[in-house]
Design a protein around this motif. Structure first.
Motif, short mmCIF file in Angstrom:
data_model
loop_
_atom_site.label_atom_id
_atom_site.label_comp_id
_atom_site.label_asym_id
_atom_site.label_seq_id
_atom_site.Cartn_x
_atom_site.Cartn_y
_atom_site.Cartn_z
N CYS A 193 -1.98 -3.53 -6.15
CA CYS A 193 -1.09 -2.66 -5.38
C CYS A 193 -1.44 -2.72 -3.89
CB CYS A 193 -1.20 -1.24 -5.91
SG CYS A 193 0.01 -0.09 -5.24
N ILE A 212 3.39 0.59 -4.35
CA ILE A 212 3.93 -0.25 -3.28
C ILE A 212 5.13 0.42 -2.64
CG2 ILE A 212 4.95 -2.50 -2.71
CD1 ILE A 212 3.48 -3.58 -5.26
N HIS A 221 4.12 3.87 -0.61
CA HIS A 221 2.83 3.96 0.08
C HIS A 221 2.96 4.54 1.49
CE1 HIS A 221 3.94 0.08 2.05
NE2 HIS A 221 3.14 0.52 3.00
N HIS A 277 1.01 -3.97 -0.73
CA HIS A 277 1.69 -2.84 -0.12
C HIS A 277 2.37 -3.18 1.21
CE1 HIS A 277 -1.84 -2.38 2.52
NE2 HIS A 277 -1.15 -1.50 3.23
N ASP A 293 -4.56 3.12 2.54
CA ASP A 293 -3.80 2.66 3.69
C ASP A 293 -4.08 3.53 4.92
OD1 ASP A 293 -1.73 1.22 5.13
OD2 ASP A 293 -0.39 2.90 4.72
N GLY A 306 8.06 -0.94 2.17
CA GLY A 306 7.46 -0.74 0.85
C GLY A 306 8.47 -0.93 -0.27
#
Length: 200
Positions: A48, A108, A111, A52, A129, A87
């Motif tokens: 993931c 994804i 995010h 992303h 992130d 995303g």
């Protein structure tokens, strides 16, 4: 199979700008540590995290066109800020390449904004992130966020959403509806009876 999606992710990642690849690598490393702290499958959070930002380098008009081609709902907010679609576009493209893990897909897709009912995989990548050290100037509370994320994913996501809501309101900026929905869902989950009693 997700093996096919993994191959596609690796291929697409090679074509990204150097700075973006470095960001992705940092997010993968952070997501690995969060996955370990919360007994999650590192392979899923890593996949993931790797994916992303695969569409982050796309221009706004390209994202809008891709979203339309993929039949992603485009809101007026997306039209004003097309980068919000990077995303969703990446998630939908990978789904067509064999991605069949709903949690990875959700991570994804959401995010940037978060969403109500996030899976733990989604929470890990959402937080990782934001915990990229290169974003420290943007998020002054990053150390507290990291410490909280190691202990409790829900509390950390809520901390982030609360801080961003306050900042956006102070600056009279638009708060994404999905972020507000995610915050409400986490508050209800944390204190369902207290929230219910306030509304009666």
């Amino acid at each position: 199979m997700n093996h096919t999606a993994s191959d596609v992710i690796a291929l697409w990642k090679r074509s990204l700008p150097t700075g973006l690849k470095q960001h992705i690598n940092r997010v993968v490393k952070i997501s690995d540590s969060l996955a370990l702290a919360h007994n999650l499958e590192k392979e899923r959070t890593a996949m993931c995290a790797e994916a992303h930002d695969l569409c982050r380098a796309m221009k706004g008009e390209h994202l809008l066109q891709k979203a339309e081609d993929l039949r992603i709902l485009i809101t007026p907010l997306d039209e004003r800020f097309p980068m919000l679609l990077h995303g969703p576009v990446a998630a939908e493209l990978l789904k067509r390449e064999g991605l069949n893990d709903d949690d990875v897909y959700q991570g994804i897709y959401y995010h940037t904004t978060a969403c109500a009912g996030m899976s733990d995989v989604s929470k890990v990548v959402f937080l990782a992130d934001k915990l990229d050290p290169k974003k420290q100037n943007r998020y002054s509370y990053q150390k507290d966020l990291k410490d909280t994320a190691i202990k409790n994913l829900d509390e950390a996501v809520l901390m982030f959403l609360n801080n961003e809501r306050d900042k956006f309101m102070e600056n009279e900026q638009i708060i994404h509806p999905l972020s507000l929905q995610a915050r409400a869902a986490l508050l209800i989950k944390a204190k369902p009876q207290a929230n219910a009693s306030k509304n009666t």
